[in-house]
Design a protein around this motif. Structure first.
Motif, PDB file in Angstrom:
ATOM      1  N   ARG A   2       0.865  -1.177   0.000  1.00 34.65           N
ATOM      2  CA  ARG A   2       0.000   0.000   0.000  1.00 34.65           C
ATOM      3  C   ARG A   2       0.909   1.236   0.000  1.00 34.65           C
ATOM      4  O   ARG A   2       1.902   1.277   0.750  1.00 34.65           O
ATOM      5  CB  ARG A   2      -0.832  -0.049   1.280  1.00 34.65           C
ATOM      6  CG  ARG A   2      -2.122   0.671   1.233  1.00 34.65           C
ATOM      7  CD  ARG A   2      -3.201  -0.107   0.509  1.00 34.65           C
ATOM      8  NE  ARG A   2      -4.424   0.675   0.531  1.00 34.65           N
ATOM      9  CZ  ARG A   2      -5.166   0.932  -0.529  1.00 34.65           C
ATOM     10  NH1 ARG A   2      -4.835   0.452  -1.709  1.00 34.65           N
ATOM     11  NH2 ARG A   2      -6.261   1.640  -0.423  1.00 34.65           N
ATOM     12  N   LEU A  17      -4.161   6.723  -2.042  1.00 32.95           N
ATOM     13  CA  LEU A  17      -3.628   5.433  -1.603  1.00 32.95           C
ATOM     14  C   LEU A  17      -3.848   4.415  -2.712  1.00 32.95           C
ATOM     15  O   LEU A  17      -4.934   4.343  -3.293  1.00 32.95           O
ATOM     16  CB  LEU A  17      -4.342   4.980  -0.330  1.00 32.95           C
ATOM     17  CG  LEU A  17      -3.826   5.568   0.983  1.00 32.95           C
ATOM     18  CD1 LEU A  17      -4.805   5.281   2.114  1.00 32.95           C
ATOM     19  CD2 LEU A  17      -2.439   5.045   1.335  1.00 32.95           C
ATOM     20  N   ARG A  18      -2.806   3.639  -3.006  1.00 31.40           N
ATOM     21  CA  ARG A  18      -2.867   2.654  -4.096  1.00 31.40           C
ATOM     22  C   ARG A  18      -2.113   1.399  -3.691  1.00 31.40           C
ATOM     23  O   ARG A  18      -1.209   1.456  -2.863  1.00 31.40           O
ATOM     24  CB  ARG A  18      -2.094   3.154  -5.308  1.00 31.40           C
ATOM     25  CG  ARG A  18      -2.802   4.051  -6.196  1.00 31.40           C
ATOM     26  CD  ARG A  18      -1.926   4.255  -7.418  1.00 31.40           C
ATOM     27  NE  ARG A  18      -2.509   5.268  -8.265  1.00 31.40           N
ATOM     28  CZ  ARG A  18      -1.948   5.722  -9.357  1.00 31.40           C
ATOM     29  NH1 ARG A  18      -0.769   5.255  -9.737  1.00 31.40           N
ATOM     30  NH2 ARG A  18      -2.540   6.632 -10.087  1.00 31.40           N
ATOM     31  N   ASP A  19      -2.413   0.287  -4.380  1.00 32.20           N
ATOM     32  CA  ASP A  19      -1.570  -0.909  -4.265  1.00 32.20           C
ATOM     33  C   ASP A  19      -0.559  -0.878  -5.392  1.00 32.20           C
ATOM     34  O   ASP A  19      -0.903  -0.538  -6.532  1.00 32.20           O
ATOM     35  CB  ASP A  19      -2.418  -2.176  -4.388  1.00 32.20           C
ATOM     36  CG  ASP A  19      -3.256  -2.391  -3.136  1.00 32.20           C
ATOM     37  OD1 ASP A  19      -2.750  -2.100  -2.034  1.00 32.20           O
ATOM     38  OD2 ASP A  19      -4.423  -2.819  -3.265  1.00 32.20           O
ATOM     39  N   GLU A 101       4.352   0.913   2.541  1.00 36.19           N
ATOM     40  CA  GLU A 101       4.652  -0.167   3.493  1.00 36.19           C
ATOM     41  C   GLU A 101       6.083  -0.673   3.346  1.00 36.19           C
ATOM     42  O   GLU A 101       6.623  -1.279   4.266  1.00 36.19           O
ATOM     43  CB  GLU A 101       3.639  -1.297   3.311  1.00 36.19           C
ATOM     44  CG  GLU A 101       2.260  -0.882   3.823  1.00 36.19           C
ATOM     45  CD  GLU A 101       1.156  -1.847   3.446  1.00 36.19           C
ATOM     46  OE1 GLU A 101       0.175  -1.923   4.206  1.00 36.19           O
ATOM     47  OE2 GLU A 101       1.251  -2.509   2.392  1.00 36.19           O
ATOM     48  N   SER A 311      -4.068   4.471   6.764  1.00 36.65           N
ATOM     49  CA  SER A 311      -5.263   4.503   5.918  1.00 36.65           C
ATOM     50  C   SER A 311      -5.930   5.887   5.942  1.00 36.65           C
ATOM     51  O   SER A 311      -6.702   6.214   5.045  1.00 36.65           O
ATOM     52  CB  SER A 311      -6.256   3.428   6.381  1.00 36.65           C
ATOM     53  OG  SER A 311      -6.509   3.587   7.765  1.00 36.65           O
TER      54      SER A 311
END
Ligand code: NDP
Length: 334
Positions: A2, A17-19, A101, A311
């Protein structure tokens, strides 16, 4: 992983926020499982595109300047760290990447986390404390007996700067509103001027050095608080007649002035006999080691205003952008 990604330059909607796939460490880099990341005004200035002339990024980019975490792997040639080390860092300016992360950072920018701090506290240290240290120690050469004025003492940089100036032996004056007075006094400020009700040019005279953390009119007035031969360093904006260069989007001429100042060219201020420099902090694992030792020796306290879950990083930005933080704002990866 993330990650909080800058997709274009603009307001709060410009980041999301993105993967995305985690980065791999290159030669000389360590890969870090990020536990917490600190926020700084430079993050929203970067998002707004205000720093494009000096730091431009190929978008989309994971942004974020400082982090703490655990080393999970190391690239070729890394000698100072190994998996399992708990670390903190101000990441490279050209790469960023702390709001994720996982991050990869050159080992020369990394230091072992102070043993006495948890990850959230450690993530609050690098950018602000390095700025304070490099300004006071290297640029102003603060020494015992000096009288140092630090406008804007209650924020992220100020809370470190007051303590470091005291540690270096100075008498410290600062400015704060009623909201920040008790905090800056507890951190050691000897003189506190309430900038909302008092005039620094009449309250403070003949200081030996000043580190301005506010910019604008405050910086202009700061020149009247120091003696002939004093040095003034600022980190938040140029004094008149260079104020126009704050808007770095305006063209190559102004950008060049800004570059000259940041590269160390001293401008004589209009009040003769005062030397002025705009300072950019530089990432440094070695300086972080020095700060870690001061922290573990209980000579330097980390002041955290608020912690947000990763988050909710957009809320953390919103809070910091209001400009009222007392100490640092941090996101925790949880
Ligand atoms: P913060 O957002 O943490 O500062 C917030 C604090 O500033 C609040 O406590 C507020 O107190 C105080 N404040 C706001 N206006 C004034 C004022 N007019 N006079 C006195 N205090 C005031 O910011 P940072 O400390 O992290 O950064 C300060 C500046 O330095 C920013 O512009 C940042 O971009 C810049 N910077 C530059 C660096 C460089 O390398 N050149 C490195 C790091 C930061 P109150 O609520 O009482 O008003």
């Amino acid at each position: 992983m993330r990650a909080f990604v800058l997709t274009r330059y603009g307001g709060p909607q410009a980041a999301e926020l993105r993967d995305m796939p985690p980065p791999e460490p290159g030669p000389g880099e360590v890969r870090i499982d990020v536990k917490a990341a600190g926020l700084n005004p430079v993050d929203f200035k970067t998002r707004e595109g205000k720093l494009r002339v000096i730091d431009s990024y190929a978008l989309p980019v994971v942004f974020g300047c400082e982090l703490s975490g655990v080393v999970t792997s190391v690239g070729e040639g890394v000698t100072r760290f190994r998996p399992g080390d708990e670390v903190f860092a101000r990441v490279a300016k050209h790469r960023l990447g702390a709001f994720a992360e996982t991050a990869c950072v050159g080992e020369e920018l990394v230091a072992k986390k102070p043993a006495s701090l948890d990850f959230v506290q450690a993530a609050a240290v690098p950018l602000a404390a390095l700025t304070a240290l490099q300004s006071l120690r290297d640029e102003l050469a603060v020494a015992p007996g000096m009288r140092v004025f630090i406008p804007g003492g209650a924020g992220g940089v100020g809370t470190f700067a007051i303590q470091l100036a005291k540690h270096l032996g100075a008498t410290v004056a600062t400015t704060a509103s009623a909201r920040g007075r008790r905090l800056v006094e507890r951190l050691g400020a000897d003189v506190v001027v309430d900038y909302t009700t008092q005039d620094i040019t009449t309250e403070l005279r003949e200081y030996d050095a000043a580190l301005d953390l506010v910019g604008g009119d405050t910086l202009t007035q700061t020149f009247s608080t120091v003696r002939r031969g004093a040095k003034v360093v600022s980190i938040a904006g140029m004094p008149e007649p260079l104020t126009a260069t704050q808007d770095l989007g305006r063209g190559p001429g102004l950008a060049m002035l800004f570059w000259l100042a940041s590269a160390g060219v001293r401008f004589r201020a209009w009040r003769s006999g005062v030397t002025y420099r705009y300072l950019f902090m530089h990432p440094s694992g070695k300086d972080l080691e020095e700060l870690a030792a001061l922290i573990d020796a209980k000579k330097l306290e980390v002041v955290i205003d608020r912690v947000f879950p990763f988050s909710n990083i957009a809320d953390a930005f919103d809070y910091l952008e209001k400009g009222r933080a007392k100490g640092k704002v941090v996101v925790s990866m949880g």
